[in-house]
Enzyme design. Structure first.
Site, short mmCIF file in Angstrom:
data_model
loop_
_atom_site.label_atom_id
_atom_site.label_comp_id
_atom_site.label_asym_id
_atom_site.label_seq_id
_atom_site.Cartn_x
_atom_site.Cartn_y
_atom_site.Cartn_z
N GLY A 28 -3.44 0.75 -3.16
CA GLY A 28 -2.12 0.98 -3.75
C GLY A 28 -2.15 2.28 -4.52
O GLY A 28 -2.76 2.36 -5.58
N HIS A 29 -1.60 3.33 -3.93
CA HIS A 29 -1.58 4.64 -4.59
C HIS A 29 -0.23 4.83 -5.28
O HIS A 29 0.80 4.82 -4.62
CB HIS A 29 -1.80 5.76 -3.57
CG HIS A 29 -3.21 5.81 -3.06
ND1 HIS A 29 -3.58 6.52 -1.95
CD2 HIS A 29 -4.33 5.24 -3.53
CE1 HIS A 29 -4.89 6.38 -1.77
NE2 HIS A 29 -5.35 5.61 -2.70
N GLN A 67 -9.67 3.06 -2.44
CA GLN A 67 -10.68 2.34 -3.25
C GLN A 67 -11.62 3.35 -3.93
O GLN A 67 -11.20 4.45 -4.20
CB GLN A 67 -11.46 1.32 -2.41
CG GLN A 67 -10.61 0.12 -1.98
CD GLN A 67 -9.87 0.33 -0.68
OE1 GLN A 67 -10.41 0.88 0.26
NE2 GLN A 67 -8.63 -0.10 -0.62
N LYS A 93 -6.05 8.28 -7.91
CA LYS A 93 -6.14 9.19 -6.75
C LYS A 93 -4.76 9.62 -6.26
O LYS A 93 -4.56 10.75 -5.87
CB LYS A 93 -6.90 8.50 -5.60
CG LYS A 93 -8.35 8.23 -5.91
CD LYS A 93 -9.05 7.57 -4.74
CE LYS A 93 -8.59 6.16 -4.47
NZ LYS A 93 -8.91 5.20 -5.53
N ASP A 111 -8.73 2.67 -8.18
CA ASP A 111 -7.67 2.82 -9.19
C ASP A 111 -7.93 3.96 -10.16
O ASP A 111 -7.56 3.89 -11.33
CB ASP A 111 -7.47 1.51 -9.98
CG ASP A 111 -7.27 0.33 -9.06
OD1 ASP A 111 -6.47 0.46 -8.13
OD2 ASP A 111 -7.93 -0.70 -9.26
#
Ligand code: IMP
Length: 423
Positions: free
Chosen positions: A40-41, A223, A16, A13
């Site tokens: 989750g981007h 991650q 990225k 988080d």
């Protein structure tokens, strides 16, 4: 741009998605190399906000090829749902999205096992995303996985699936869980296979050809380094190599063809799930970082644990990944603070510790040694040049880079593409 690997340098988080998005402009191909839909981007384009889980963020730019590499674990239903969702929002998905035929699948029994394992661990649980990631990688390494290529041979897929469902149902019965229906899963996943067929390819050969042809390749990690299966705070980690080395194994691009490693880190630290976090703030400062930084999980919605910047962790990350360049994100979140702390070492049993110990219990007992900085207390959101940042903000950023042991390349002062400073 040389073939570039982008990694998260903390516990995930780090922002990225935003940095990949700004670097994608110069890339021809964007590749995901590990993890699954636990990631989750978040990417903001204009007034639109997208949360991507499996699909590389290059999909938001027309004309880029997006590859889900062999190192990713792919849940076919989750992938189809993401494709449908993006298409419904006007994003074109056709030949611009390929999935490696060598990638392993995440299937419903992996999710069931993930939930059962967490339940059995009780207080010692990892706090996984419950997406079945650990059990899918266990099957891969245990050589009992079902791969994307199997979706192309329905009879063989069904045979392998039948065996795995039978095996899982024995475990489910032992723990009093509801057994899975082979017929239902088989029908659902064969239907999904038909829809995904056009995206399945030998991406390993293709990526190497593109690389030799001089196309610009951006490998995006999911991650973060401290969640790496080998180097993270084991066992409170994810099940893949999130570090730069994983980019080669997860894409098939040889190590000597990687030219640049970008490490993304927040101007402070967050972590989701359980596990040691030496600089965690359980007071009002932590709550302030969570509220101002909107620190809630993009995949699970869980509130993230927040704390000061940990230079011991980022120094470890710079070493492991060979980070050439830092992207520091969420600088604006610190704008109002009068004082900001940075952890420069740990103290354990009266001794100074300057790297991340392997023993998770030791890390749990490490106390941060802080250096305190004056806050700049002005908004940085509209700043576009490094030299226009307040002097105290520049001092802080230079110190983060120096303590981490590498140079500063990008500073992000907001979620949008424009809110970026290049050095
Ligand atoms: P898993 O990857 O779902 O098995 O979860 C293992 C650990 O990694 C948990 O602490 C999760 O919260 C964490 N994790 C997994 N994916 C992400 C991510 O994208 N960002 C931050 N933490 C993550």
């Amino acid at each position: 741009m040389a073939t570039t690997v982008l990694v998260g340098a903390q516990w995930g988080d780090e922002g990225k998605g935003k940095i990949i998005d700004v670097l994608t402009e110069q890339a021809d191909v964007v590749v995901r190399y590990q993890g699954g839909n636990n990631a989750g981007h978040t990417v903001e384009v204009g007034n639109e906000k997208y949360v991507l889980h499996l699909v590389p963020s290059g999909i938001l730019y027309p004309g880029k090829l997006n590859v889900i590499g062999n190192g990713v674990v792919v849940d076919p239903l989750a992938l189809l749902e993401e494709i449908n969702h993006l298409q419904a929002r006007g994003i074109a998905i056709n030949g611009n999205l390929l999935v490696s035929d060598r990638a392993n699948l995440v299937l419903p029994y992996h999710r069931l096992l993930d939930a059962l394992r967490e339940e059995q661990k009780g207080k010692g649980k990892i706090g996984t995303t419950k997406r079945g990631i650990g059990p899918a990688y266990s099957d891969k390494v245990g050589r009992t996985g079902i791969r994307v290529v199997d979706l192309l041979s329905p009879a063989s897929f069904s045979e392998k699936l039948r065996r795995k469902v039978r095996e899982t149902n024995e475990i489910a019965r032992t723990f009093g869980a509801k057994p899975l229906s082979f017929a239902k899963i088989n029908a659902e996943y064969l239907a999904a296979a038909k829809k995904l067929r056009r995206h399945i390819a030998d991406t390993v050969t293709l990526l190497n050809r593109y690389e030799r042809d001089g196309r610009q390749i951006l490998l995006e990690g999911a991650q973060g380094t401290l969640l790496d299966i080998d180097f993270g705070t084991y066992p409170f980690v994810t099940s893949s190599n999130t570090t730069a080395g994983g980019a080669c194994a997860g894409s098939g691009i040889p190590p000597h063809r990687i030219g640049r490693v970008v490490g993304v880190m927040k101007a402070y630290t967050t972590r989701v799930g359980e596990g040691p976090f030496p600089t965690e703030l359980l007071d009002a400062s932590g709550a302030m970082l969570r509220e101002t930084g909107k620190e809630f999980g993009a995949t699970t919605g869980r509130p993230r644990r927040c704390g000061w910047f940990d230079a011991v962790a980022t120094r470890f990350s710079v070493m492991l990944n060979g980070i050439d360049e830092l992207a520091v994100t969420k600088m604006d979140v610190l704008d109002t603070l009068p004082k900001i702390k940075v952890c420069v070492a740990y103290k354990l049993d009266g001794k100074l510790v300057e790297t991340v110990p392997a023993d998770v219990d030791a890390l749990l007992h490490c106390k941060p040694v802080y250096q305190e900085f004056d806050g700049w207390q002005t908004s940085t959101k509209l700043v576009r040049n490094f030299d226009d940042l307040p002097k105290k903000a520049r001092l802080y950023l230079n110190k983060l880079a120096q303590l981490s042991g590498t140079k500063l390349g990008i500073v992000s002062v907001g979620p949008r593409r424009a809110e970026t400073i290049f050095l």
